[in-house]
Enzyme design. Structure first.
Site, PDB file in Angstrom:
ATOM      1  NE  ARG A  34      44.318   9.124  64.078  1.00  0.00           N
ATOM      2  CZ  ARG A  34      43.473   8.906  63.085  1.00  0.00           C
ATOM      3  NH1 ARG A  34      42.268   9.447  63.123  1.00  0.00           N
ATOM      4  NH2 ARG A  34      43.809   8.168  62.051  1.00  0.00           N
ATOM      5  CG  ASP A  35      39.283  16.713  68.696  1.00  0.00           C
ATOM      6  OD1 ASP A  35      38.986  17.831  68.232  1.00  0.00           O
ATOM      7  OD2 ASP A  35      39.065  16.379  69.882  1.00  0.00           O
ATOM      8  CB  ILE A  36      42.490  15.630  72.801  1.00  0.00           C
ATOM      9  CG1 ILE A  36      43.224  14.931  73.917  1.00  0.00           C
ATOM     10  CG2 ILE A  36      41.369  16.511  73.345  1.00  0.00           C
ATOM     11  CD1 ILE A  36      44.025  15.876  74.814  1.00  0.00           C
ATOM     12  CD  GLU A 104      35.672  23.250  73.453  1.00  0.00           C
ATOM     13  OE1 GLU A 104      36.739  22.704  73.806  1.00  0.00           O
ATOM     14  OE2 GLU A 104      34.617  22.640  73.284  1.00  0.00           O
ATOM     15  CB  VAL A 105      41.373  25.829  70.477  1.00  0.00           C
ATOM     16  CG1 VAL A 105      42.848  26.162  70.362  1.00  0.00           C
ATOM     17  CG2 VAL A 105      41.147  24.683  71.460  1.00  0.00           C
ATOM     18  CG  HIS A 109      40.417  24.327  65.295  1.00  0.00           C
ATOM     19  ND1 HIS A 109      40.505  25.487  66.037  1.00  0.00           N
ATOM     20  CD2 HIS A 109      39.331  23.676  65.756  1.00  0.00           C
ATOM     21  CE1 HIS A 109      39.522  25.516  66.918  1.00  0.00           C
ATOM     22  NE2 HIS A 109      38.774  24.431  66.759  1.00  0.00           N
ATOM     23  CG  HIS A 111      36.450  20.107  64.367  1.00  0.00           C
ATOM     24  ND1 HIS A 111      36.648  19.497  65.592  1.00  0.00           N
ATOM     25  CD2 HIS A 111      36.373  21.434  64.626  1.00  0.00           C
ATOM     26  CE1 HIS A 111      36.673  20.414  66.543  1.00  0.00           C
ATOM     27  NE2 HIS A 111      36.512  21.605  65.981  1.00  0.00           N
TER      28      HIS A 111
HETATM   29  P1  DGP Z   1      36.503  23.940  68.885  1.00  0.00           P
HETATM   30  O1  DGP Z   1      35.250  23.920  69.727  1.00  0.00           O
HETATM   31  O2  DGP Z   1      36.156  23.914  67.414  1.00  0.00           O
HETATM   32  O3  DGP Z   1      37.426  25.079  69.233  1.00  0.00           O
HETATM   33  O4  DGP Z   1      37.237  22.568  69.167  1.00  0.00           O
HETATM   34  C1  DGP Z   1      38.476  22.434  69.767  1.00  0.00           C
HETATM   35  C2  DGP Z   1      38.863  20.984  69.686  1.00  0.00           C
HETATM   36  O5  DGP Z   1      40.205  20.875  70.095  1.00  0.00           O
HETATM   37  C3  DGP Z   1      38.060  20.043  70.562  1.00  0.00           C
HETATM   38  O6  DGP Z   1      37.377  19.098  69.727  1.00  0.00           O
HETATM   39  C4  DGP Z   1      39.084  19.327  71.428  1.00  0.00           C
HETATM   40  C5  DGP Z   1      40.388  19.642  70.741  1.00  0.00           C
HETATM   41  N1  DGP Z   1      41.524  19.805  71.649  1.00  0.00           N
HETATM   42  C6  DGP Z   1      41.597  20.647  72.707  1.00  0.00           C
HETATM   43  N2  DGP Z   1      42.804  20.548  73.289  1.00  0.00           N
HETATM   44  C7  DGP Z   1      43.502  19.633  72.567  1.00  0.00           C
HETATM   45  C8  DGP Z   1      44.823  19.101  72.673  1.00  0.00           C
HETATM   46  O7  DGP Z   1      45.614  19.448  73.554  1.00  0.00           O
HETATM   47  N3  DGP Z   1      45.182  18.165  71.749  1.00  0.00           N
HETATM   48  C9  DGP Z   1      44.332  17.762  70.755  1.00  0.00           C
HETATM   49  N4  DGP Z   1      44.796  16.843  69.905  1.00  0.00           N
HETATM   50  N5  DGP Z   1      43.094  18.256  70.627  1.00  0.00           N
HETATM   51  C10 DGP Z   1      42.681  19.167  71.531  1.00  0.00           C
END
Ligand code: DGP
Length: 124
Positions: A34-36, A104-105, A109, A111
């Protein structure tokens, strides 16, 4: 040009077990959690276990086995959360990539967003 992978990105740390996550599903090639910061009732991230920065990196350099495992995980999450358009109300799949994709990451991934309407595709 070669894709550069940052070993210290947050999803690499999740894969190494250094940071906890709310896992939905896992197979040999993918992890779904799950997204944070959920944007819909269901907001799941599906990542490959291999070191891929983006979807295009994955498409070019992942093995067929990795690609099948990753895509199967996406389908399995849709089934598990009853998002499949076969049995449920659908979902949106997003893969932000690079600067213009506002990623961001820097670990591939997708969504999976569902549980309520996602509205128009692009707001601005
Ligand atoms: P993007 O912009 O597509 O790279 O989205 C990165 C997503 O990752 C963002 O919706 C928040 C999520 N996210 C960032 N750090 C963490 C984490 O430590 N745990 C989880 N579960 N999600 C995270």
């Amino acid at each position: 040009m070669a894709y550069k992978y940052d070993e210290e990105n947050i999803f690499a740390k999740i894969l190494r077990g250094e940071i906890p996550n709310d896992t939905i599903l896992e197979n040999d090639h993918a992890l779904a959690f799950r997204d944070i910061n959920p944007q819909r009732p269901h907001h799941v991230l599906v990542i490959p276990k291999g070191k891929f920065v983006s979807f295009d990196h994955f498409a070019k350099e992942a093995s067929p086995t990795e690609i099948v495992g990753y895509i199967q995980a996406i389908g399995d999450v849709c089934d598990l959360l009853n998002l499949s358009i076969d049995t449920g109300d659908g979902y949106r799949l997003i893969a932000n990539s690079g600067e213009h994709g506002v990623q961001e990451v820097p670990h591939l991934h997708v969504h999976i967003l569902g549980g309520s309407s996602c509205g128009r595709m692009i707001q601005s």
